[in-house]
Design an enzyme around this catalytic site. Sequence first.
Site, PDB file in Angstrom:
ATOM      1  N   TYR A  26      14.693  -0.725 -13.362  1.00 24.31           N
ATOM      2  CA  TYR A  26      15.709  -0.442 -12.344  1.00 24.31           C
ATOM      3  C   TYR A  26      16.185  -1.731 -11.666  1.00 24.31           C
ATOM      4  O   TYR A  26      17.377  -1.899 -11.397  1.00 24.31           O
ATOM      5  CB  TYR A  26      15.145   0.531 -11.301  1.00 24.31           C
ATOM      6  CG  TYR A  26      16.060   0.757 -10.129  1.00 24.31           C
ATOM      7  CD1 TYR A  26      17.181   1.572 -10.242  1.00 24.31           C
ATOM      8  CD2 TYR A  26      15.815   0.156  -8.896  1.00 24.31           C
ATOM      9  CE1 TYR A  26      18.033   1.778  -9.169  1.00 24.31           C
ATOM     10  CE2 TYR A  26      16.656   0.355  -7.812  1.00 24.31           C
ATOM     11  CZ  TYR A  26      17.761   1.165  -7.955  1.00 24.31           C
ATOM     12  OH  TYR A  26      18.599   1.355  -6.897  1.00 24.31           O
ATOM     13  N   GLU A  27      15.241  -2.640 -11.390  1.00 25.27           N
ATOM     14  CA  GLU A  27      15.582  -3.875 -10.694  1.00 25.27           C
ATOM     15  C   GLU A  27      16.082  -4.974 -11.640  1.00 25.27           C
ATOM     16  O   GLU A  27      16.296  -6.105 -11.221  1.00 25.27           O
ATOM     17  CB  GLU A  27      14.371  -4.387  -9.906  1.00 25.27           C
ATOM     18  CG  GLU A  27      14.041  -3.506  -8.724  1.00 25.27           C
ATOM     19  CD  GLU A  27      12.880  -4.035  -7.891  1.00 25.27           C
ATOM     20  OE1 GLU A  27      12.075  -4.851  -8.392  1.00 25.27           O
ATOM     21  OE2 GLU A  27      12.786  -3.608  -6.725  1.00 25.27           O
ATOM     22  N   GLU A  84       4.652  -3.568  -1.104  1.00 24.76           N
ATOM     23  CA  GLU A  84       5.105  -4.414  -2.209  1.00 24.76           C
ATOM     24  C   GLU A  84       6.130  -3.687  -3.069  1.00 24.76           C
ATOM     25  O   GLU A  84       7.153  -4.257  -3.426  1.00 24.76           O
ATOM     26  CB  GLU A  84       3.905  -4.849  -3.063  1.00 24.76           C
ATOM     27  CG  GLU A  84       4.263  -5.686  -4.257  1.00 24.76           C
ATOM     28  CD  GLU A  84       4.822  -7.060  -3.903  1.00 24.76           C
ATOM     29  OE1 GLU A  84       5.523  -7.634  -4.750  1.00 24.76           O
ATOM     30  OE2 GLU A  84       4.566  -7.567  -2.788  1.00 24.76           O
ATOM     31  N   VAL A  88      10.639   5.881  -6.835  1.00 22.57           N
ATOM     32  CA  VAL A  88      10.703   7.312  -7.117  1.00 22.57           C
ATOM     33  C   VAL A  88      11.529   7.479  -8.391  1.00 22.57           C
ATOM     34  O   VAL A  88      12.580   6.841  -8.546  1.00 22.57           O
ATOM     35  CB  VAL A  88      11.334   8.094  -5.939  1.00 22.57           C
ATOM     36  CG1 VAL A  88      11.514   9.562  -6.284  1.00 22.57           C
ATOM     37  CG2 VAL A  88      10.491   7.929  -4.680  1.00 22.57           C
ATOM     38  N   GLY A  94      16.163  12.157  -3.837  1.00 29.06           N
ATOM     39  CA  GLY A  94      16.902  13.089  -2.994  1.00 29.06           C
ATOM     40  C   GLY A  94      16.087  14.293  -2.555  1.00 29.06           C
ATOM     41  O   GLY A  94      16.537  15.087  -1.739  1.00 29.06           O
ATOM     42  N   GLY A  96      13.006  13.966  -1.154  1.00 29.15           N
ATOM     43  CA  GLY A  96      12.154  13.593  -0.034  1.00 29.15           C
ATOM     44  C   GLY A  96      10.909  12.805  -0.384  1.00 29.15           C
ATOM     45  O   GLY A  96      10.116  12.487   0.501  1.00 29.15           O
ATOM     46  N   GLY A  98      10.548   9.614  -1.430  1.00 31.08           N
ATOM     47  CA  GLY A  98      10.566   8.277  -0.845  1.00 31.08           C
ATOM     48  C   GLY A  98      10.265   8.318   0.640  1.00 31.08           C
ATOM     49  O   GLY A  98       9.463   7.527   1.145  1.00 31.08           O
ATOM     50  N   ASN A 125      20.769  -3.967  -3.646  1.00 33.01           N
ATOM     51  CA  ASN A 125      20.324  -2.576  -3.754  1.00 33.01           C
ATOM     52  C   ASN A 125      20.831  -1.744  -2.570  1.00 33.01           C
ATOM     53  O   ASN A 125      20.057  -1.323  -1.703  1.00 33.01           O
ATOM     54  CB  ASN A 125      18.797  -2.540  -3.857  1.00 33.01           C
ATOM     55  CG  ASN A 125      18.283  -1.188  -4.285  1.00 33.01           C
ATOM     56  OD1 ASN A 125      18.992  -0.196  -4.249  1.00 33.01           O
ATOM     57  ND2 ASN A 125      17.020  -1.160  -4.680  1.00 33.01           N
ATOM     58  N   TYR A 132      16.805   2.890   3.890  1.00 34.17           N
ATOM     59  CA  TYR A 132      15.931   2.265   4.883  1.00 34.17           C
ATOM     60  C   TYR A 132      16.563   2.292   6.273  1.00 34.17           C
ATOM     61  O   TYR A 132      15.875   2.527   7.267  1.00 34.17           O
ATOM     62  CB  TYR A 132      15.583   0.836   4.473  1.00 34.17           C
ATOM     63  CG  TYR A 132      14.820   0.754   3.176  1.00 34.17           C
ATOM     64  CD1 TYR A 132      13.893   1.726   2.804  1.00 34.17           C
ATOM     65  CD2 TYR A 132      15.024  -0.303   2.297  1.00 34.17           C
ATOM     66  CE1 TYR A 132      13.196   1.651   1.611  1.00 34.17           C
ATOM     67  CE2 TYR A 132      14.322  -0.393   1.105  1.00 34.17           C
ATOM     68  CZ  TYR A 132      13.416   0.591   0.762  1.00 34.17           C
ATOM     69  OH  TYR A 132      12.731   0.511  -0.412  1.00 34.17           O
TER      70      TYR A 132
END
Length: 162
Positions: A26-27, A84, A88, A94, A96, A98, A125, A132
């Site tokens: 993903y990253e 770190e 998900v 979506g 919940g 996370g 991101n 957040y």
Amino acid sequence: MSIIIRDAVSADIDTIHGFILALAEYERLAHAVKADRDMLQRYLFGTRPMAEVLIAEQDGKAVGFALFFHNFSTFEGRPGLYLEDLFVLPEARGAGAGKALLAGLARLAIERDCARLEWSVLDWNAPSIAFYRSIGARALDEWTVQRLDGAALQALAMRHQP
């Protein structure tokens, strides 16, 4: 479809490794993953664990994880938790998981008398940053992350030896 948060156990090592690989993908950092199951076993569940993991489960299936460890604030005079990695599975986002993982970490921080919970996020991101912000996290724009690794780490370690 409730989310359950639990401490990871040694038997979760394949799940944890899988989440790390999925997060790296993903990253856009899959090429950077060096961690293998044996390393994770040693550092997460060995004689001197260096980090801890929470697992999010939905309907009995692991859908996410949070890997964290303690740090210490000299100004606060108290420990903190450093997150770190939080991940998900895309198909579970979506629902919940996370937020439940972060809430679990917040509870641990309070139980352990930690002054704060901190983490880093890649600046591109936007979905994670928005998430957040929605839970009340704030950016520390005046701080930048510094890293010493590889040859530079080795070179510094060799200087000023006793």
